[in-house]
Design a protein around this motif. Structure first.
Motif, mmCIF file in Angstrom:
data_model
loop_
_atom_site.group_PDB
_atom_site.id
_atom_site.type_symbol
_atom_site.label_atom_id
_atom_site.label_comp_id
_atom_site.label_asym_id
_atom_site.label_seq_id
_atom_site.Cartn_x
_atom_site.Cartn_y
_atom_site.Cartn_z
ATOM 1 N N ILE A 488 0.834 -1.207 0.000
ATOM 2 C CA ILE A 488 0.000 0.000 0.000
ATOM 3 C C ILE A 488 0.867 1.255 0.000
ATOM 4 C CG2 ILE A 488 -1.834 1.242 1.217
ATOM 5 C CD1 ILE A 488 -2.624 -1.444 2.483
ATOM 6 N N PHE A 489 1.787 1.333 0.957
ATOM 7 C CA PHE A 489 2.611 2.538 1.092
ATOM 8 C C PHE A 489 3.625 2.639 -0.035
ATOM 9 C CE2 PHE A 489 0.774 2.336 5.261
ATOM 10 C CZ PHE A 489 0.708 3.657 5.684
ATOM 11 N N ALA A 490 4.174 1.520 -0.481
ATOM 12 C CA ALA A 490 5.144 1.565 -1.578
ATOM 13 C C ALA A 490 4.489 2.078 -2.846
ATOM 14 C CB ALA A 490 5.734 0.171 -1.804
ATOM 15 N N CYS A 491 3.283 1.591 -3.145
ATOM 16 C CA CYS A 491 2.563 2.075 -4.331
ATOM 17 C C CYS A 491 2.220 3.555 -4.182
ATOM 18 C CB CYS A 491 1.295 1.246 -4.531
ATOM 19 S SG CYS A 491 0.206 1.852 -5.843
ATOM 20 N N LEU A 492 1.797 3.950 -2.986
ATOM 21 C CA LEU A 492 1.405 5.339 -2.772
ATOM 22 C C LEU A 492 2.588 6.283 -3.001
ATOM 23 C CD1 LEU A 492 -0.821 7.276 -1.928
ATOM 24 C CD2 LEU A 492 -0.242 6.821 0.462
ATOM 25 N N LEU A 515 -3.325 8.540 -4.257
ATOM 26 C CA LEU A 515 -4.168 7.997 -3.193
ATOM 27 C C LEU A 515 -5.445 7.396 -3.762
ATOM 28 C CD1 LEU A 515 -4.597 7.691 -0.102
ATOM 29 C CD2 LEU A 515 -5.740 9.919 -0.160
ATOM 30 N N TRP A 516 -5.991 8.037 -4.790
ATOM 31 C CA TRP A 516 -7.221 7.563 -5.439
ATOM 32 C C TRP A 516 -7.050 6.126 -5.930
ATOM 33 C CZ3 TRP A 516 -9.252 9.849 -10.690
ATOM 34 C CH2 TRP A 516 -10.548 9.360 -10.939
ATOM 35 N N PHE A 517 -5.906 5.836 -6.545
ATOM 36 C CA PHE A 517 -5.693 4.457 -6.989
ATOM 37 C C PHE A 517 -5.398 3.532 -5.804
ATOM 38 C CE2 PHE A 517 -2.969 0.922 -8.196
ATOM 39 C CZ PHE A 517 -3.701 0.358 -9.228
ATOM 40 N N SER A 518 -4.571 3.980 -4.868
ATOM 41 C CA SER A 518 -4.129 3.107 -3.773
ATOM 42 C C SER A 518 -5.278 2.659 -2.883
ATOM 43 C CB SER A 518 -3.059 3.828 -2.940
ATOM 44 O OG SER A 518 -1.935 4.146 -3.739
ATOM 45 N N VAL A 519 -6.320 3.489 -2.757
ATOM 46 C CA VAL A 519 -7.472 3.111 -1.920
ATOM 47 C C VAL A 519 -8.666 2.707 -2.782
ATOM 48 C CG1 VAL A 519 -6.722 4.617 -0.048
ATOM 49 C CG2 VAL A 519 -8.365 5.482 -1.736
ATOM 50 N N SER A 520 -8.431 2.420 -4.046
ATOM 51 C CA SER A 520 -9.536 2.044 -4.930
ATOM 52 C C SER A 520 -10.119 0.701 -4.507
ATOM 53 C CB SER A 520 -9.046 1.959 -6.373
ATOM 54 O OG SER A 520 -8.101 0.913 -6.514
ATOM 55 N N PRO A 521 -11.401 0.500 -4.712
ATOM 56 C CA PRO A 521 -12.017 -0.801 -4.403
ATOM 57 C C PRO A 521 -11.351 -1.964 -5.124
ATOM 58 C CG PRO A 521 -13.711 0.856 -4.740
ATOM 59 C CD PRO A 521 -12.413 1.498 -5.128
ATOM 60 N N TYR A 522 -10.853 -1.700 -6.351
ATOM 61 C CA TYR A 522 -10.196 -2.774 -7.098
ATOM 62 C C TYR A 522 -8.953 -3.263 -6.355
ATOM 63 C CZ TYR A 522 -8.372 -5.328 -11.147
ATOM 64 O OH TYR A 522 -7.906 -6.320 -11.988
ATOM 65 N N ALA A 531 -1.847 -2.846 -6.123
ATOM 66 C CA ALA A 531 -0.941 -1.769 -5.701
ATOM 67 C C ALA A 531 0.509 -2.232 -5.766
ATOM 68 C CB ALA A 531 -1.287 -1.319 -4.277
ATOM 69 N N TYR A 532 0.762 -3.468 -5.361
ATOM 70 C CA TYR A 532 2.123 -4.013 -5.412
ATOM 71 C C TYR A 532 2.595 -4.133 -6.855
ATOM 72 C CZ TYR A 532 6.043 -7.008 -3.923
ATOM 73 O OH TYR A 532 7.288 -7.527 -3.661
ATOM 74 N N ALA A 533 1.686 -4.546 -7.752
ATOM 75 C CA ALA A 533 2.052 -4.671 -9.170
ATOM 76 C C ALA A 533 2.356 -3.309 -9.785
ATOM 77 C CB ALA A 533 0.922 -5.367 -9.936
ATOM 78 N N VAL A 534 1.658 -2.258 -9.353
ATOM 79 C CA VAL A 534 1.892 -0.910 -9.887
ATOM 80 C C VAL A 534 3.163 -0.302 -9.302
ATOM 81 C CG1 VAL A 534 0.968 1.458 -9.857
ATOM 82 C CG2 VAL A 534 -0.529 -0.463 -10.431
ATOM 83 N N GLN A 579 1.033 -7.756 -15.563
ATOM 84 C CA GLN A 579 2.352 -7.301 -15.982
ATOM 85 C C GLN A 579 2.344 -6.760 -17.413
ATOM 86 O OE1 GLN A 579 3.932 -11.227 -14.757
ATOM 87 N NE2 GLN A 579 5.662 -10.093 -13.917
ATOM 88 N N VAL A 580 1.706 -7.495 -18.324
ATOM 89 C CA VAL A 580 1.700 -7.071 -19.726
ATOM 90 C C VAL A 580 0.937 -5.764 -19.898
ATOM 91 C CG1 VAL A 580 0.920 -7.675 -22.052
ATOM 92 C CG2 VAL A 580 1.994 -9.415 -20.606
ATOM 93 N N SER A 581 -0.267 -5.700 -19.334
ATOM 94 C CA SER A 581 -1.098 -4.503 -19.523
ATOM 95 C C SER A 581 -0.464 -3.280 -18.870
ATOM 96 C CB SER A 581 -2.506 -4.745 -18.973
ATOM 97 O OG SER A 581 -2.469 -5.116 -17.604
ATOM 98 N N LEU A 582 0.056 -3.437 -17.652
ATOM 99 C CA LEU A 582 0.725 -2.304 -16.991
ATOM 100 C C LEU A 582 2.017 -1.934 -17.696
ATOM 101 C CD1 LEU A 582 0.241 -3.169 -13.199
ATOM 102 C CD2 LEU A 582 -0.763 -1.254 -14.431
ATOM 103 N N GLY A 583 2.731 -2.923 -18.193
ATOM 104 C CA GLY A 583 3.982 -2.645 -18.889
ATOM 105 C C GLY A 583 3.778 -1.719 -20.078
#
Length: 1007
Positions: A488-492, A515-522, A531-534, A579-583
């Motif tokens: 959570i914090f690393a992604c933030l 923060l919007w992404f890090s606390v997203s329901p997804y 969050a770890y993948a991002v 990984q592919v989509s985020l990459g």
């Protein structure tokens, strides 16, 4: 007799009593002899004689009466007795299971007598009824004959005594026989009772076990809805007036219930719950009640085992309440502190400069405060993991995990059934952190192939798995806290840095978007693994851009190392769809930033050397990882699932599924459907039409740059792939064939959020507040809200069952207002509304727990493992029915035969399937279950796969050779004990907390 023989439907109707009674009286009443000895009343004689004249009777009836007149009393008595016995002994037993002071009490006490427990627990029910009938039922159980037959014999004996008494009084034998026969008919009235004469409960069930140990309770039994179309959705457990459990429950199979009730729809009627006692519960003896609830809200109390009707809590639990209160206050102070520092960072920076004459920038002050909060959480051992669910399902494994706030989420099974137990198992393994954990399965399991946050392994690749660092640095409590909080914090922090690059000088706006992404329901629904993948591509982007901007050779060296670790860490997430989509998204961002800032001009030898260092470091890590994991990876790639998935081309997502993120507010916390679960239903609430309008406005304002175009292209491609699809050749070449369309949402959602932030940037000229512009924005927002809600209304009705009209309308208004704010470029209003919606959605979903200091098995299990026996080939434990106890025995450091495997155990399946005829069934990533059932083949087992990631071995409990499992000890739920005792290869050890333990005798690798 067993405790599960309960109410059955009657076969006959009560009016049969009247029919047979009248027929019998018509045959016997017209006899003059009866009239003379019946009564002295003249009125009665006249009324009977008026009917019983010979002239009024047919010849057939006269002959029948004469025949009856000639029969002796004993013959008549015998004939009617046999008829009554045949009728009574073939009638089903009818017990009102909810009658705790009557039927349930009598049968329960009889059960205790048979078990040599005399009359059961000494409480207010001990003498509530007489003890004669329980003793009678117990005697019947010892004799082993039908209870209906014994009751009928008792009736006949009593009626015979009455007949002899009447004859002894000098009454005519026909009058005596008439009275006896009438009593027989009257006594058989319950046999002919109508079904609706007994109240039929809508829920039937039984509590087999209820135990309290320390501050925990364990309860189990079975439950089923009388109507097959209904479903039991929750159980609540009460100790006196205090509710201990309320919610879902673990289910398992109960073949014995089917055998006793004939209800095949009750196959998975077994239930088990475990929970911590509330801190305000006083030490005392408390009555126990268990209530079951249907989806329509109907609630009924389950029948109780008399031994479980009362439970003793040894001591007050107040000591926990103060600690929990202190943690809650600390968390509230942290949130308040973050809010204050966020809004007052500029003032704090000015005061610090005026006092110490040292300039600290406001984002640094806020970042330090955020970092401090992370360490406070770590010191408290805070985790959001739902591992307590797995621990509660394993009463023979002990830990001190404590709930502070919220409710553990059963949908996070990959967290509490897979990754967290595997991580703890590595910690408790001897020696610690092995590459191959020899406790998991007979062949062991390579821990390097565990993806997402991974498992701690003493391997060079661990430096690229920062989520596992806590296990090497801290005790188990802080390690588990690090394991949960770090993503959570690393992604933030990392995503905040990325957005800050895109919006220079706007640290507050950048932080809110991150923060919007890090606390997203997804992210919350998938245990923060998104969050770890991002985090890794974000850190890679930051490092790459910093390399292109830096001139210091030492800094370039450090940045090259960081980039290499980040790239290796991103690969070791081991989940290609993300990984592919985020990459591709982050590649688009790097290209956009490089073009915008003309960073492509900055390449020189030093910077190229830094990139070379990154490639070398990541390459070395991956080469070492591959050399130690390639056999396991090859085994995974050869599996049916997920290794041999065909190339995906996308295009299978319909608009309702794409826009299901608008249901997050309800479905994440309240979803009861067989069509999906909370995690699969969660998505991002895309504002595509208002975003497109804002994009057009910014094009008109000439405020669009390379980064915005790169993000717009990414969003367009992902939407096209998701809704339409791409050619097979493109999918194969680009690696998008590895991406399930639904999993591309992580990249689509992140791109959408970042693009919204860029287009809403305060550095861009605001939209003109003119009537045509506002009108267009309102119309577009209304159209988009209508499209979104019309689309989600087409989802299956069970997915929307939690929506009330008020919630639906309120959410529609919020979407319209949010869309309008986005189209009009109102950053503050839009981001605060979006964040409020996200926080409101996840607030109840995320539990706050204190991680345990240790996870250990009950002492008697270690005794079993240390026991030496010539007949025991292995001390590996096999757990029947569910893999949860197996995974937590593994976590406690004990060897197990079943659990969760990333690739199949070759030794096991060589014994179960020598010819590999069923390899397509078990050659997969698997939750391996062993369960009792009906098996009619010669091997006494069969292998099946009820779902993609589950392999189930169904065995004949009485005949299966458990040596084939490679285990030496067997643990089974209590209701399987009777059948397992008949197995010649098992030796009973003990029963503990609802689980029966057996030694598997004989040599391993049996034929």
């Amino acid at each position: 007799m067993t405790e599960i023989e309960i109410t059955r439907a009657m076969a006959y109707r009560g009016r049969a009593v009247a029919f047979f009674g009248v027929l019998f009286l018509l045959l016997l009443m017209p006899r003059a002899q009866i009239m003379k000895s019946f009564m002295e009343t003249e009125a009665v004689k006249k009324s009977l004689l008026s009917v019983a004249t010979e002239g009024q009777l047919s010849r057939g009836r006269i002959k029948l009466i004469s025949l009856i007149d000639q029969l002796p009393l004993r013959v008549l008595f015998f004939i009617f007795s046999v008829a009554y016995l045949m009728l009574a002994m073939n009638s089903p037993v009818s017990i009102y299971a909810s009658a705790g002071h009557d039927d349930s009490l009598f049968w329960g006490k009889a059960y205790q007598i048979v078990k040599w427990n005399w009359l059961g627990a000494y409480n207010q029910m001990a003498l509530a009824r007489g003890q004669g009938f329980p003793l009678f039922l117990a005697a019947n159980a010892v004799l082993g004959i039908s209870v209906t037959l014994l009751i009928a014999l008792l009736h006949i004996f009593v009626y015979g005594m009455i007949a002899n008494t009447l004859r002894g009084l000098g009454l005519n034998r026909y009058l005596g026989w008439l009275y006896v026969a009438f009593l027989l008919m009257l006594g058989s009235a319950p046999v002919f009772a109508e079904q609706n004469q007994l109240p039929q409960p809508e829920i039937q069930g039984y509590v087999d076990l209820f135990a309290v140990e320390g501050n925990k309770i364990v309860a189990q039994g079975w439950v089923g809805a009388a109507d097959p179309s209904h479903k039991v959705v929750s159980l609540s457990v009460w100790l006196g007036n205090v509710q201990v459990v309320d919610g879902g429950f673990e289910q398992f199979e109960r073949p014995d219930v089917i055998k006793a009730t004939g209800r095949r729809d009750w196959f998975k009627s077994g239930w088990r719950v475990s929970a911590e006692l509330p801190s305000n519960l006083k030490g005392d003896e408390h009555p126990v009640n268990v209530l079951a609830k249907l989806e329509n809200g109907h609630t009924e109390k389950l029948m109780m085992n008399p031994q479980a009707e009362q439970s003793v809590v040894d001591a007050p639990l107040y000591r926990h309440s103060l600690a929990i209160l202190g943690v809650r206050i600390t968390l509230i102070i942290m949130v308040v502190l973050l809010c204050v520092v966020y809004f007052q960072a500029d003032n704090l920076s000015g005061r610090l400069f005026s006092t110490a004459h040292y300039l600290v920038k406001p984002p640094v002050i806020f970042g330090f405060t955020l970092f401090l909060c992370f360490w406070v959480l770590l010191s408290l051992g805070i985790t959001g993991s739902s591992l307590r669910i797995g621990l509660q399902q394993t009463p023979f494994v002990q830990s001190d995990a404590t709930n502070v706030w919220g409710k553990d989420q059963s949908v996070r099974s990959d967290d509490y059934w897979v990754l967290t137990p595997l991580a703890i198992a590595q910690y408790n393994h001897h020696p610690q952190f092995p590459v191959v954990n020899t406790n998991l399965g007979e062949d062991g399991q390579n821990m390097l192939v565990v993806g997402m946050t991974g498992a701690p392994v003493a391997h060079i690749s661990a430096i690229a798995k920062p989520a596992t660092w806590g296990f090497f640095l801290f005790d188990l409590k802080r390690a588990l806290s690090w394991y949960w909080c770090f993503p959570i914090f690393a992604c933030l922090f990392a995503l905040w840095g990325v957005v800050a690059l895109l919006l220079p000088g706007q640290w507050r706006s950048s932080f809110l978007i991150a923060l919007w992404f890090s606390v997203s329901p997804y992210a919350a629904a998938w245990s923060n693994w998104p969050a770890y993948a991002v985090f890794f591509p974000s850190l890679s982007l930051l490092s790459a851009i910093a390399i292109l901007r830096s001139d210091s050779k030492y800094l370039l060296l450090v940045l090259g190392c960081i980039l290499g670790l980040a790239l290796a860490g991103f690969v070791l997430v081991l989940y290609p769809p993300w990984q592919v989509s985020l990459g591709y998204v982050f590649l688009a961002l790097i290209v956009g930033i490089a073009v915008r800032d003309e960073l492509y001009r900055n390449f020189n030898k030093r910077r190229l050397a830094s990139f070379g260092i990154a490639i070398i470091i990541s390459g070395l890590i991956m080469w070492k990882w591959w050399s130690d994991a390639h056999l396991a990876v090859q085994a995974m790639m050869d599996t049916v699932y997920p290794g041999q998935r065909t190339t995906l081309t996308g295009g299978k997502v319909a608009l309702p599924e794409l826009l299901r993120g608008f249901t997050n507010l309800v479905t994440l916390n309240k979803l009861n459907s067989t069509y999906s679960n909370q995690s699969e239903m969660t998505s991002f609430p895309y504002m595509l039409l208002p975003l497109a309008l804002l994009f057009i406005f910014r094009v008109y304002q000439k405020a669009i740059g390379a980064v915005e175009i790169a993000l717009a292209v990414s969003i367009s491609f992902i939407l096209y792939y998701t809704l339409v699809g791409i050619p097979v050749e493109v999918a194969q070449f680009s690696l998008w064939g590895r991406v399930q369309p639904q999993r591309a949402e992580i990249a689509l959602g992140l791109s959408n959020m970042i693009l919204c932030g860029l287009l809403l940037s305060s550095g861009i000229k605001s939209m003109p507040n003119k009537i045509p512009t506002r009108t267009l924005a309102i119309v577009v927002a209304l159209i988009w809200a209508a499209i979104a809600f019309h689309s989600i209304s087409r989802l299956h009705e069970s997915l929307l069952s939690g929506f009330s009209p008020g919630v639906f309308v309120g959410l529609f208004v919020v979407v319209v207002v949010t869309g309008y704010c986005l189209a009009m470029g109102k950053f503050r209003e839009f981001i605060y509304l979006s964040l409020a919606l996200s926080v409101a959605t996840i607030w109840r979903f995320n539990p706050v727990n204190i991680a345990p200091h240790s996870v250990t098995a009950a002492s008697f299990i270690y005794g079993l493992n240390n026991k030496e026996s010539d007949h025991v080939a292995s001390q590996r434990i096999l757990v029947l029915e569910t893999q949860a106890p197996a995974m937590y025995l593994l976590a406690a450091g004990l060897p197990v035969a079943n659990g969760v495997f990333y690739y199949p155990q070759s030794s096991l399946y060589e014994r179960l399937d020598k010819n590999h005829a069923e390899s397509n069934i078990y050659n997969r990533y698997q939750h391996l279950l062993f369960s009792g059932g009906v098996v009619e083949n010669a091997d006494h087992y069969r292998i099946e796969s009820p779902q993609g990631d589950v392999v189930k071995v169904v065995v004949n409990l009485e005949r299966f050779d458990f040596r084939k499992t490679g285990a030496g000890i067997l643990a089974a739920p209590q209701h399987e004990e009777e059948a397992l005792r008949k197995n010649a290869k098992l030796t009973y050890i003990r029963n503990e907390k609802g689980w029966a333990w057996f030694q598997i005798t004989g040599g391993l690798n049996a034929d």
